[in-house]
Design an enzyme around this catalytic site. Structure first.
Site, PDB file in Angstrom:
ATOM      1  N   LYS A   1      20.367  26.947 -22.363  1.00 47.25           N
ATOM      2  CA  LYS A   1      21.432  26.269 -23.069  1.00 47.25           C
ATOM      3  C   LYS A   1      22.452  27.247 -23.651  1.00 47.25           C
ATOM      4  CE  LYS A   1      21.167  21.763 -22.734  1.00 47.25           C
ATOM      5  NZ  LYS A   1      20.114  21.339 -21.832  1.00 47.25           N
TER       6      LYS A   1
ATOM      7  N   ASP B   1      21.009  18.380 -15.219  1.00 48.18           N
ATOM      8  CA  ASP B   1      21.360  18.627 -16.634  1.00 48.18           C
ATOM      9  C   ASP B   1      22.753  19.204 -16.917  1.00 48.18           C
ATOM     10  OD1 ASP B   1      20.051  18.420 -19.324  1.00 48.18           O
ATOM     11  OD2 ASP B   1      20.481  20.553 -19.399  1.00 48.18           O
TER      12      ASP B   1
ATOM     13  N   ARG C   1       7.322  20.722 -21.133  1.00 46.87           N
ATOM     14  CA  ARG C   1       8.382  20.794 -20.120  1.00 46.87           C
ATOM     15  C   ARG C   1       7.906  21.433 -18.836  1.00 46.87           C
ATOM     16  NH1 ARG C   1      13.865  18.904 -21.106  1.00 46.87           N
ATOM     17  NH2 ARG C   1      13.915  18.478 -23.339  1.00 46.87           N
TER      18      ARG C   1
ATOM     19  N   ARG D   1      14.606  24.120 -29.114  1.00 47.09           N
ATOM     20  CA  ARG D   1      15.721  24.987 -29.512  1.00 47.09           C
ATOM     21  C   ARG D   1      15.907  24.982 -31.027  1.00 47.09           C
ATOM     22  NH1 ARG D   1      19.760  22.633 -28.311  1.00 47.09           N
ATOM     23  NH2 ARG D   1      18.932  20.913 -27.093  1.00 47.09           N
TER      24      ARG D   1
ATOM     25  N   LYS E   1      18.196  11.748 -18.279  1.00 45.36           N
ATOM     26  CA  LYS E   1      19.042  12.399 -17.267  1.00 45.36           C
ATOM     27  C   LYS E   1      18.200  12.893 -16.090  1.00 45.36           C
ATOM     28  CE  LYS E   1      20.755  15.455 -20.097  1.00 45.36           C
ATOM     29  NZ  LYS E   1      20.082  14.939 -21.296  1.00 45.36           N
ATOM     30  N   THR E   2      17.122  13.621 -16.410  1.00 43.18           N
ATOM     31  CA  THR E   2      16.285  14.173 -15.345  1.00 43.18           C
ATOM     32  C   THR E   2      15.506  13.064 -14.640  1.00 43.18           C
ATOM     33  OG1 THR E   2      16.104  16.246 -16.547  1.00 43.18           O
ATOM     34  CG2 THR E   2      14.473  15.862 -14.826  1.00 43.18           C
TER      35      THR E   2
ATOM     36  N   SER F   1      19.123  14.708 -25.270  1.00 45.63           N
ATOM     37  CA  SER F   1      17.786  15.113 -24.865  1.00 45.63           C
ATOM     38  C   SER F   1      16.809  13.927 -24.880  1.00 45.63           C
ATOM     39  CB  SER F   1      17.304  16.197 -25.822  1.00 45.63           C
ATOM     40  OG  SER F   1      16.114  16.735 -25.343  1.00 45.63           O
TER      41      SER F   1
ATOM     42  N   HIS G   1      27.236  17.850 -19.947  1.00 50.46           N
ATOM     43  CA  HIS G   1      25.786  17.771 -20.148  1.00 50.46           C
ATOM     44  C   HIS G   1      25.323  16.486 -19.469  1.00 50.46           C
ATOM     45  CE1 HIS G   1      22.088  17.468 -23.004  1.00 50.46           C
ATOM     46  NE2 HIS G   1      21.806  18.148 -21.922  1.00 50.46           N
TER      47      HIS G   1
HETATM   48  N1  LIG Z   1      13.327   3.370 -19.276  1.00 52.52           N
HETATM   49  C1  LIG Z   1      13.282   4.691 -19.207  1.00 52.52           C
HETATM   50  N2  LIG Z   1      14.273   5.381 -18.592  1.00 52.52           N
HETATM   51  C2  LIG Z   1      14.246   6.725 -18.533  1.00 52.52           C
HETATM   52  N3  LIG Z   1      13.264   7.482 -19.062  1.00 52.52           N
HETATM   53  C3  LIG Z   1      12.242   6.865 -19.670  1.00 52.52           C
HETATM   54  C4  LIG Z   1      12.210   5.451 -19.781  1.00 52.52           C
HETATM   55  N4  LIG Z   1      11.090   5.113 -20.437  1.00 52.52           N
HETATM   56  C5  LIG Z   1      10.439   6.234 -20.720  1.00 52.52           C
HETATM   57  N5  LIG Z   1      11.118   7.304 -20.265  1.00 52.52           N
HETATM   58  C6  LIG Z   1      10.701   8.722 -20.463  1.00 52.52           C
HETATM   59  O1  LIG Z   1      11.713   9.368 -21.215  1.00 52.52           O
HETATM   60  C7  LIG Z   1      11.823  10.734 -20.848  1.00 52.52           C
HETATM   61  C8  LIG Z   1      13.220  11.079 -20.367  1.00 52.52           C
HETATM   62  O2  LIG Z   1      13.309  12.479 -20.306  1.00 52.52           O
HETATM   63  P1  LIG Z   1      14.267  13.325 -19.401  1.00 52.52           P
HETATM   64  O3  LIG Z   1      13.560  14.570 -18.984  1.00 52.52           O
HETATM   65  O4  LIG Z   1      14.839  12.503 -18.301  1.00 52.52           O
HETATM   66  O5  LIG Z   1      15.354  13.672 -20.496  1.00 52.52           O
HETATM   67  P2  LIG Z   1      16.754  14.351 -20.305  1.00 52.52           P
HETATM   68  O6  LIG Z   1      17.820  13.353 -20.577  1.00 52.52           O
HETATM   69  O7  LIG Z   1      16.780  15.016 -18.994  1.00 52.52           O
HETATM   70  O8  LIG Z   1      16.750  15.367 -21.529  1.00 52.52           O
HETATM   71  P3  LIG Z   1      16.989  16.956 -21.631  1.00 52.52           P
HETATM   72  O9  LIG Z   1      18.461  17.158 -21.687  1.00 52.52           O
HETATM   73  O10 LIG Z   1      16.323  17.319 -22.894  1.00 52.52           O
HETATM   74  O11 LIG Z   1      16.355  17.598 -20.452  1.00 52.52           O
HETATM   75  C9  LIG Z   1      10.801  10.965 -19.748  1.00 52.52           C
HETATM   76  O12 LIG Z   1       9.640  11.467 -20.337  1.00 52.52           O
HETATM   77  C10 LIG Z   1      10.576   9.542 -19.200  1.00 52.52           C
HETATM   78  O13 LIG Z   1       9.319   9.380 -18.631  1.00 52.52           O
HETATM   79  O1  LIG Z   2      17.700  22.647 -23.998  1.00 47.64           O
HETATM   80  C1  LIG Z   2      16.555  22.204 -24.047  1.00 47.64           C
HETATM   81  O2  LIG Z   2      15.639  22.718 -24.656  1.00 47.64           O
HETATM   82  C2  LIG Z   2      16.235  20.967 -23.315  1.00 47.64           C
HETATM   83  C3  LIG Z   2      17.422  20.230 -22.949  1.00 47.64           C
HETATM   84  O3  LIG Z   2      17.780  20.149 -21.799  1.00 47.64           O
HETATM   85  C4  LIG Z   2      18.204  19.616 -24.038  1.00 47.64           C
HETATM   86  O4  LIG Z   2      17.770  19.659 -25.188  1.00 47.64           O
HETATM   87  O5  LIG Z   2      19.264  19.062 -23.727  1.00 47.64           O
HETATM   88 CA   LIG Z   3      16.221  17.242 -18.405  1.00 45.81          CA
HETATM   89 MN   LIG Z   4      19.600  19.014 -21.496  1.00 39.10          MN
END
Ligand SMILES: Nc1ncnc2c1ncn2[C@@H]1O[C@H](COP(=O)(O)OP(=O)(O)OP(=O)(O)O)[C@@H](O)[C@H]1O
Ligand SMILES: O=C([O-])CC(=O)C(=O)O
Ligand SMILES: [Ca+2]
Ligand SMILES: [Mn+2]
Length: 669
Positions: free
Chosen positions: A332, A388, A453, A187, A373-374, A369, A351
């Site tokens: 977003k 998310d 992604r 973004r 979370k995911t 990010s 979020h």
């Molecule tokens: N201990 C850990 N706990 C969680 N995630 C981990 C850990 N170690 C490594 N990772 C990695 O960190 C990343 C976490 O990304 P995730 O997609 O869950 O982010 P998010 O919080 O959902 O962010 P976004 O809002 O950008 O989608 C993944 O690639 C995961 O494999």
């Molecule tokens: O919005 C995006 O590109 C990915 C995301 O979930 C974040 O950054 O929180």
């Molecule tokens: Ca995510």
């Molecule tokens: Mn997000």
């Protein structure tokens, strides 16, 4: 019947006439006296290839939205009339504000061959296509042409569109659609603008720290016209009519007009997909996105500082995207809209990820990010409500979206099996690298970007909770990926601490991984999503505090980042350990553990968790350089203090006492 090239022989097999070098081939079928083996069965009911092809597809199309007012009477409307009303609505969406009238629109792929062999639609007759042709008069060339609308196409149709027309689109060996988002692979928050008008002036958070960089109504219209003109200049556009929010009382209807099959499939996956019945009464959308991402904004336009512009007009209920094809902007952007609309209804937008145990215990996962979370809300032993974006109402939680958006850098089947398996036909894989022959994805390859992604419908997760709603949360888990390596793997927080860390919204990531070791940089993003909030952070914080208090939810801070030293010395904590910690939170066993208090941050940390080496629970144990640990801890504490200064003179909620407690809940030294 023709014997083709083969010579029929007595036993029903073929032999070739080319002399002794040719071996005799037998089919094995013994058909007695037949002179020629024939397995063609009855012949097809077609006399030409085109006719044959027309037999292949049964006619169907997403049903037509008609006006809410007309919804009761829709049964009386013929299919033809219905399609016309739909196209009229899409034409109105695409109307240029200066010409005041929408373009001529026609349904279907312009390249699709008609039964008569022609490739251009028979506009005048219109038997095969629905058309809508407003009375434009030929004032400009654009009014002479038709815009083809590809309306709510299915994933299979979108695959074909992407592969045929969009460079960089391929099917990978797992069945996903690999695409490239172009120059932008993330973004562009600095290019986001929000229209400041009489209404938003007083309502939104403006000024220092706010993500809302203002633009005026006129400039918005300039960009809108540019996007609409661009879209209308194309042969075809994609239109998605979908929903946001699984809470039926607070559902929002969204229309996304875009130029790429990638964008249409992304939103198909990420928004809630309407049933045919829901689409019939869709009517006028509550919010419309014009995604003209391939086309830049004009940098001579007031307020534009680059060729990218993502513009939100809350009064017009419209968003315009110019100069970025990164699909996350749409996701977003809509989330920002929800952060405006929902608090007006006293609903808290979050979020966060969200899941639910077999006993109905709900947990929220906040975090910036890449903090998990995911990864952590996708838990094979629990029901996934969403990964998310959520709403918390008087009755419980609901997911805003219909899909998940997982980071896939270094994705492994072993560590994230459900996400791995969700990458299949229908999933959009952004910016990944794959083997050109086998089409096997190499998730460790960051050649295009580190922010690779996968976007998939939530049903692709086997234990998704459909509909994606649940009761009030029991645990509120704040995730931070602390690359300084000083935050404990898990801390229990009191309400004031939870609020302090929610408002701080801390994470620390490592800037670049290529040119050797770099200093971790701390990021503070209020409410773990300052880029998307529209009101002052304290507004959301007050609502969260009130809800957590009435529901008796427990707050936790989980460090998914470094242990044993900062980035470069220590390592990122194993996902398996973090999952064990999260399991202990869910089961309630962690609440009953023995705790000790840490210095500086004053966290309550458990002394033991089943399945985890106890020494890692207190970071100081895993640092070999104790002095460095103390210095780093103080450094991080200082960064927290400095960041919180801007919030020091804001009251949080009506309770002055809570505000004071929150201010006192930060690091002390
Ligand atoms: N201990 C850990 N706990 C969680 N995630 C981990 C850990 N170690 C490594 N990772 C990695 O960190 C990343 C976490 O990304 P995730 O997609 O869950 O982010 P998010 O919080 O959902 O962010 P976004 O809002 O950008 O989608 C993944 O690639 C995961 O494999
Ligand atoms: O919005 C995006 O590109 C990915 C995301 O979930 C974040 O950054 O929180
Ligand atoms: Ca995510
Ligand atoms: Mn997000």
């Amino acid at each position: 019947m023709s014997a083709g090239n083969g010579n029929a022989n007595g036993d029903g097999g073929f032999s070739f006439p080319k002399g002794p070098a040719m071996r005799k081939i037998t089919t094995g079928a013994k058909r007695g006296s037949e002179i020629c083996h024939d397995d063609s069965g009855p012949t097809v009911k077609a006399t030409t290839i085109d006719e044959l092809h027309s037999l292949q597809k049964k006619r169907s199309a997403p049903t037509t939205p008609i006006n809410q007012s007309g919804a009761a009477a829709f049964a009386a409307v013929s299919e033809e009339e219905r399609q016309k009303i739909q196209l009229q609505s899409i034409s109105a969406s695409l109307a240029s504000l200066t010409r005041e009238s929408g373009p001529k629109v026609v349904r279907g792929d312009p390249a699709e061959k008609k039964a008569d062999g022609s490739t251009t639609p028979a506009y005048a007759h219109g038997q095969h296509h629905s058309i809508f042709s407003p009375d434009l008069g030929a004032v400009s060339d654009s009014s002479l042409k038709f815009t083809h609308v590809l309306y709510n196409l299915s994933p299979a149709e979108l695959y074909e569109q992407a592969i045929k027309y969009e460079k960089g689109s391929f099917i990978t060996s797992n069945g996903a659609l690999a695409t490239l988002s172009g120059a932008k692979t993330g973004r562009a928050p600095r290019d986001k603008r929000v229209v400041r008008d009489a209404t938003t002036e007083g309502e939104l958070w403006w000024g220092k720290g706010s993500p809302n960089i203002e633009m005026d109504e006129h400039t918005f219209m300039v960009n809108r016209e540019r996007a609409v003109d661009y879209l209308n200049s194309l042969e075809k556009v994609f239109v998605n009519d979908q929903f946001l929010n699984w809470d039926p009382e607070n559902r929002i209807k969204v229309r996304i007009v875009s130029a790429r099959a990638y964008h249409s499939l992304f939103m198909h996956n990420m928004c809630i997909r309407p049933t045919p019945e829901e689409l019939e009464s869709f009517g006028t959308p509550d919010f419309t996105i014009y995604n003209a991402g391939q086309f830049p904004c004009n940098r001579y336009t007031h307020y534009m500082t680059s060729s990218t512009s993502v513009d939100l007009n809350l009064s017009r209920r419209e968003m315009v995207i110019l100069g970025t094809q990164y699909a996350g902007e749409m996701k977003k952007g809509l989330f920002s809209v929800m952060h405006y609309l929902m608090p007006k209804r006293r609903i808290l937008s979050l979020h966060s990820g969200c899941n639910m145990g077999k006993e109905g215990d709900v947990a929220l996962f906040f975090g910036l990010s890449g903090t998990g979370k995911t990864t952590l809300s996708t838990d094979h032993n629990r029901y996934l409500i969403g990964d998310d974006e959520h709403c918390w109402t008087e009755t419980g939680v609901s997911n805003i979206e219909g899909g998940c958006y997982a980071k896939c850098v270094d994705l492994s089947r072993e560590k994230e099996p459900d996400i791995w398996n969700a990458i299949k036909f229908g999933t959009v894989l952004e910016n990944v690298v794959f083997d050109e022959h086998t089409r096997e994805v190499d998730y460790s390859d960051k050649s295009v970007t580190e922010n690779t992604r996968a976007a998939y419908p939530i049903e692709f997760i086997p234990n998704a909770k459909i509909p994606c709603v649940g009761p009030h949360p029991k645990n509120v888990i704040l995730l931070a990926c602390d690359a300084f390596g000083v935050l404990p793997p898990v801390s229990k927080l009191n309400l004031a601490q939870t609020m302090y860390h929610f408002i701080s919204g801390y994470t620390a990531l490592v800037a670049g991984t290529e040119d050797g070791i770099k200093e971790p940089t701390a990021t503070f993003s209020a409410c773990f999503g300052a880029a998307f909030i529209m009101l002052h952070p304290t507004k959301y914080a007050a609502m969260l505090a009130e809800k957590m208090k009435t529901q008796g939810a427990t707050g936790w801070l989980v460090n998914t980042g470094w242990a044993g030293g900062s980035y470069g010395v220590g390592n990122r904590i194993k996902v398996a350990y973090t999952r064990k910690i999260i399991d202990a939170i869910h089961s309630g066993s962690l609440l009953k553990a023995n705790y000790k208090k840490t210095e500086i941050f004053g966290f309550e940390i458990p002394t033991e968790i089943e399945g985890i080496p106890s020494e890692i629970l207190d970071p100081i144990n895993s640092w070999s350089d104790k002095k460095a640990h103390k210095e780093t801890l103080l450094k991080l504490g200082g960064l927290f203090k400095k960041n919180f200064e801007t919030f020091a003179n804001h009251k949080i909620g009506v309770d002055g006492k809570l505000t004071e407690e929150i201010l006192a809940a930060g690091p002390i030294f």
